[in-house]
Design a protein around this motif. Sequence first.
Motif, PDB file in Angstrom:
ATOM      1  N   LYS A  47       0.724  -1.270   0.185  1.00 39.11           N
ATOM      2  CA  LYS A  47       0.062   0.104  -0.096  1.00 39.11           C
ATOM      3  C   LYS A  47       0.871   1.272   0.000  1.00 39.11           C
ATOM      4  O   LYS A  47       0.322   2.165  -0.144  1.00 39.11           O
ATOM      5  CB  LYS A  47      -0.884  -0.023   1.309  1.00 39.11           C
ATOM      6  CG  LYS A  47      -0.228   0.073   2.605  1.00 39.11           C
ATOM      7  CD  LYS A  47      -1.178   0.025   3.764  1.00 39.11           C
ATOM      8  CE  LYS A  47      -1.985  -1.194   3.943  1.00 39.11           C
ATOM      9  NZ  LYS A  47      -2.887  -1.369   4.918  1.00 39.11           N
ATOM     10  N   LEU A  51       0.313   5.890  -0.684  1.00 37.91           N
ATOM     11  CA  LEU A  51       0.334   6.844   0.629  1.00 37.91           C
ATOM     12  C   LEU A  51       1.823   7.880   0.489  1.00 37.91           C
ATOM     13  O   LEU A  51       2.217   8.395   1.397  1.00 37.91           O
ATOM     14  CB  LEU A  51       0.738   6.053   1.930  1.00 37.91           C
ATOM     15  CG  LEU A  51      -0.225   5.180   2.256  1.00 37.91           C
ATOM     16  CD1 LEU A  51       0.063   4.143   3.295  1.00 37.91           C
ATOM     17  CD2 LEU A  51      -1.627   5.959   2.615  1.00 37.91           C
ATOM     18  N   SER A 320      -4.704   7.514   4.864  1.00 43.54           N
ATOM     19  CA  SER A 320      -5.476   6.012   4.603  1.00 43.54           C
ATOM     20  C   SER A 320      -6.494   6.105   5.575  1.00 43.54           C
ATOM     21  O   SER A 320      -6.955   6.478   6.833  1.00 43.54           O
ATOM     22  CB  SER A 320      -4.443   4.860   5.134  1.00 43.54           C
ATOM     23  OG  SER A 320      -5.071   3.737   4.869  1.00 43.54           O
ATOM     24  N   SER A 322     -10.264   3.550   5.768  1.00 45.92           N
ATOM     25  CA  SER A 322     -11.136   2.237   5.579  1.00 45.92           C
ATOM     26  C   SER A 322     -12.469   2.312   6.343  1.00 45.92           C
ATOM     27  O   SER A 322     -12.446   2.785   7.618  1.00 45.92           O
ATOM     28  CB  SER A 322     -10.308   1.102   5.852  1.00 45.92           C
ATOM     29  OG  SER A 322     -11.327  -0.068   5.730  1.00 45.92           O
ATOM     30  N   GLU A 337      -9.896   0.097   0.863  1.00 48.95           N
ATOM     31  CA  GLU A 337      -9.028   1.088   1.798  1.00 48.95           C
ATOM     32  C   GLU A 337      -8.814   2.197   0.447  1.00 48.95           C
ATOM     33  O   GLU A 337      -8.123   1.974  -0.575  1.00 48.95           O
ATOM     34  CB  GLU A 337      -7.923   0.174   2.156  1.00 48.95           C
ATOM     35  CG  GLU A 337      -7.833  -0.421   3.271  1.00 48.95           C
ATOM     36  CD  GLU A 337      -6.720  -1.182   3.915  1.00 48.95           C
ATOM     37  OE1 GLU A 337      -5.473  -0.499   3.572  1.00 48.95           O
ATOM     38  OE2 GLU A 337      -6.462  -2.013   4.649  1.00 48.95           O
ATOM     39  N   ARG A 339      -6.778   5.616  -0.247  1.00 50.51           N
ATOM     40  CA  ARG A 339      -5.464   6.258   0.101  1.00 50.51           C
ATOM     41  C   ARG A 339      -5.156   7.470  -0.840  1.00 50.51           C
ATOM     42  O   ARG A 339      -5.540   7.518  -1.784  1.00 50.51           O
ATOM     43  CB  ARG A 339      -4.213   5.384   0.094  1.00 50.51           C
ATOM     44  CG  ARG A 339      -4.325   4.023   0.711  1.00 50.51           C
ATOM     45  CD  ARG A 339      -3.665   2.845   0.343  1.00 50.51           C
ATOM     46  NE  ARG A 339      -3.937   1.466   0.703  1.00 50.51           N
ATOM     47  CZ  ARG A 339      -4.205   0.520   0.261  1.00 50.51           C
ATOM     48  NH1 ARG A 339      -3.694   0.594  -1.245  1.00 50.51           N
ATOM     49  NH2 ARG A 339      -4.554  -0.559   0.807  1.00 50.51           N
ATOM     50  N   ASN A 378      -3.564  -3.823  -4.756  1.00 46.50           N
ATOM     51  CA  ASN A 378      -3.464  -2.552  -4.546  1.00 46.50           C
ATOM     52  C   ASN A 378      -3.087  -1.643  -5.775  1.00 46.50           C
ATOM     53  O   ASN A 378      -2.143  -2.033  -6.512  1.00 46.50           O
ATOM     54  CB  ASN A 378      -2.318  -2.279  -3.462  1.00 46.50           C
ATOM     55  CG  ASN A 378      -2.456  -2.843  -2.121  1.00 46.50           C
ATOM     56  OD1 ASN A 378      -3.300  -2.420  -1.344  1.00 46.50           O
ATOM     57  ND2 ASN A 378      -1.908  -3.958  -1.741  1.00 46.50           N
ATOM     58  N   SER A 380      -2.181   2.021  -7.335  1.00 44.35           N
ATOM     59  CA  SER A 380      -2.078   3.673  -7.030  1.00 44.35           C
ATOM     60  C   SER A 380      -1.800   4.490  -8.291  1.00 44.35           C
ATOM     61  O   SER A 380      -1.272   3.744  -9.402  1.00 44.35           O
ATOM     62  CB  SER A 380      -1.037   3.721  -5.996  1.00 44.35           C
ATOM     63  OG  SER A 380       0.164   3.305  -6.820  1.00 44.35           O
TER      64      SER A 380
END
Length: 418
Positions: A47, A51, A320, A322, A337, A339, A378, A380
């Motif tokens: 993750k 972030l 983050s 959730s 989740e 982010r 994940n 991003s």
Amino acid sequence: MKMNKLFTAILVVIGFTQIKAQNSNSLSSSPYSLYGLGLENPLSTGKNDGLGYAGLAMTSANSLNLLNPASLGGINQHSLFYNIGFKLESKYLEQNRDSEHITSGNFSNLALGMAINNRSGIALSLMPKTDVGYEVSGLYSPIEGSSELFETEAEGNGGLNNFMLSYGYALTDKLRFGANASLLFGEITETQFNYIQSNILYIADENDYSGFRFGAGLQYDLSKSISLGLTAKTPVSLSGSQTRTISQYYADDEIVAGIVEENEVDNFDLPLELGFGLQLKLMDGFDVLADYKRHFWSSTNQSDALGKFTDQDFFNLGFSFSPLPNSNPLIYANHLEYRAGAYYDSGNLEINDQKISKYGLSLGIGFPLNKQDKSMINLSYSYGTQGNINNGLIKENFHLLSLNFSFEDLIFVTRKFN
């Protein structure tokens, strides 16, 4: 369980074949990778990419975090994590009135981590440390003893790999310690075509570097909602060797002469690196992470042909969220989740009294695969800028998409059937 173990084996094979793949398929498309041993790879496992690459104070309780080896002291006793990641990057280069669009992509990380007991964990990972990928043309230099010029075209690819063993141990319920050892190795290939009148001088350099590096980290929980992280990496001098091939192509009689040389190259020094991280759990499911890192390049006393190395600062901020654990568990969206992050890299190279800095914003989302474990996909996205167009430099605007598959197996667990 058998399928997961088979998948783990497949990931390991894929990852290790990418050691050679990096040398032929560059992970970078930046002209700034021309300097030093290439651009530092910011991507990590799980993750962290969404972030803003923050996470020095975050444990490995829910996913594998290799930014701080101390995080492995918080891995759950029966957890086995394995990760594999890929990236796709699109860059727009600007210099004066010229512009260019480049796209590149490849493997970005492979990691396997597991708990040893209820207080310690271990991880093995492979990822690119630096990326080299550039093409330069239209360089003109005077021919010695003549008023005429010759043109040079150059390109480079490859970079360093980081094969790392990490270990973490929980000294107390609040204090965790970790250490890691890295084998840094890789090949950087640089080629030149020099067009001298009707002849071509071809020079190809294969530069190999290798060395060992060590690191350590601490994590301390001030309270249930505040955690701190510290990391350090030792300086290291990477030894290098070079194989040079020189060929002369004569246009008139088509004679080709080739020379192969084995040369020593100067060692390349990596500096002391220190980092500090903070994690705040403001409410259930909402975390804030902030990191600061400094790389002491000035102490290496190194310079590049077009610039000098200077101390480098990193600032990383991540958020983050959730909906769990208080939301309706039957709704899949409540398990996601979300982010977001921001980051700034001051750069370690100074050209014409200007540092080549980099900054960007990131967004990420984690898609859980089931309710039995912490397996997650994940995804991003990051948008950022590097460099500028002052004094003949190049400005890069980039879009970076990273995809990480993070899987968890439960090991040493006796299954009960009613």
